[in-house]
Scaffold this motif. Structure first.
Motif: not given
Length: 428
Positions: A255-257, A281-288
């Motif tokens: 996801k990109v938040f 600003d934005y996050f790259f969410n790497y859940f695993t």
């Protein structure tokens, strides 16, 4: 009634879903959410004060099934089932509305094994196969003395009485239920994702420089079963890396938040002088992976990393897989600088608690920032607030039970013209 198949040392499930030993907690919860109309009344059981000392349990109260997850790696290690569902082995039922799970039926379905073991405290017989055990209840309390070890020269306790019914069943790995451990994650659980075996924080004397990720992946796409093996990879990400660098190393994020606001802005030296940005600003969410990466909206370069521990009782529980991170620390003892390793949570479990971290690093100079989380302005967070402490260019988010919910790393800004730390150090 659910109709399930038992595979010793492997799984419990049916054609639609399967609880496999070694499965991550998040995947098991995803199955329960997907089949919520069939599997109802699920409880999440954990120790609020000492979450690492007790298994994390998903209790399917309606179906008599308990899924026990290892407290540290959060992978499934034991299936416990009270036999109130239809169960089969190799396609043949040994418990259903028409078949009672007696000792004779178990013997017929599974064959010979070692003699039963009588537990006087529980008043249960335990019959053990590899990766599978059955517990039988005596018909009455009056029968108990017959099976005490001192009765009939101790041999009576080996003989499970005829007609004894199964009270519960355990599925696990290995020969010993008491010593079983969660196995490695099976191939069927990768589902095309990449997982972090561990994450090393790279740093110099001033603070963090980036992350070195030890990754696990299995073949995905066409020919996935032909490439039935797990591969290990190593990737490094640094502060100042571009979006392209991160995408090339880790692939697309889950996801990109985009940040709508900066709740910590008020704590900067001169918040009133900061010019409002036209983009966020934005996050790259790497859940695993259990990792978030924050990019600057103007330069599109990495400015922060967030590592998640996924403790139950935290507002973000079950969004991320647990990140097994290791942080080298520089500790000042008198006039001597000592390097050590902060490992959360698999080696030095006590160091996951804030008190022990402060003993190593010293107490923060400033009071903590109180972090409130809720999905909307009118909602409350049932788990309460957390506290954020800053030390050595790291922000520790501490839960009310003294455990670390997340660690945010921030580093010195690096422009695109500056070399990455690994390339600059290799030139010397």
């Amino acid at each position: 009634m659910l109709d399930l198949e038992v595979v010793p040392e492997r799984s419990l499930g049916n054609e639609q879903w399967e609880f496999a030993l070694g499965m991550p907690l998040a995947q098991a919860i995803s199955i329960l959410q997907k089949h919520c109309r069939i599997i109802k009344n699920v409880q999440v059981l954990y120790s609020e004060q000492t979450p690492l000392n007790h298994d994390l349990i998903l209790n399917l109260t309606q179906d008599g099934i308990k899924l026990l997850f290892d407290a540290t790696n959060q992978r499934l290690k034991i299936d416990v089932m009270c036999v109130c569902v239809c169960v089969c082995f190799s396609g043949v039922h040994f418990n259903s509305q028409a078949i009672a799970p007696t000792i004779e039926q178990i013997d017929q379905s599974f064959g010979a094994t070692h003699p039963g073991v009588y537990n006087a405290a529980e008043q249960l017989f335990h019959l053990n196969f590899r990766g599978l055990s059955f517990s039988f209840q005596l018909d009455s309390w009056n029968e108990a003395p017959k099976y005490e070890p001192n009765f009939a020269m101790g041999l009576a306790s080996l003989q499970i009485p005829h007609g004894a019914m199964v009270k519960r069943m355990h599925i696990y790995t290995g020969n010993n239920l008491q010593e079983t451990r969660a196995p490695v994650m099976p191939l069927a659980c990768f589902l095309g994702n990449i997982f972090a075996e561990s994450v090393d924080v790279l740093r110099d004397g001033a603070g963090p420089l980036g992350l070195k990720l030890h990754l696990l992946t299995a073949g995905c796409g066409p020919g996935v079963m032909a490439d039935a093996k797990v591969r290990s990879l190593e990737r490094s990400i640094y502060f100042g890396d571009s979006c392209q660098d991160v995408l090339g190393a880790l692939g697309s994020p889950h996801k990109v938040f985009y940040k709508s606001e900066d709740k910590m802005k008020i704590h900067s030296p001169s918040p009133h002088k900061q010019v409002p940005s036209k983009c966020n600003d934005y996050f790259f969410n790497y859940f695993t992976l259990g990792v978030d990466i924050l990019f600057d909206s103007a330069t599109h370069l990495v400015k922060k990393f967030v590592l998640h521990t996924n403790y139950p009782g935290h507002y973000n529980f079950n969004i991320y897989h647990r990140c097994d991170f290791k942080i080298p620390l520089v500790i000042k003892k008198g006039e001597t600088l000592i390097s050590c390793l902060l490992n959360c949570p698999l080696t030095f479990l006590l160091l996951c608690q804030w008190d022990q971290i402060q003993e190593l690093l010293g107490h923060p100079m400033e009071k903590p920032v109180v972090l409130h989380r809720s999905s909307s302005a009118n909602n409350t967070n049932p788990f309460g607030s957390t506290f954020c402490f800053g030390l050595q260019r790291m922000i520790f988010e501490v839960m009310q039970n003294n455990h670390i919910a997340s660690v945010t790393l921030y580093g010195a800004h690096r422009t695109t013209s500056q070399a990455r730390p690994e390339s600059s150090s290799s030139s010397h």
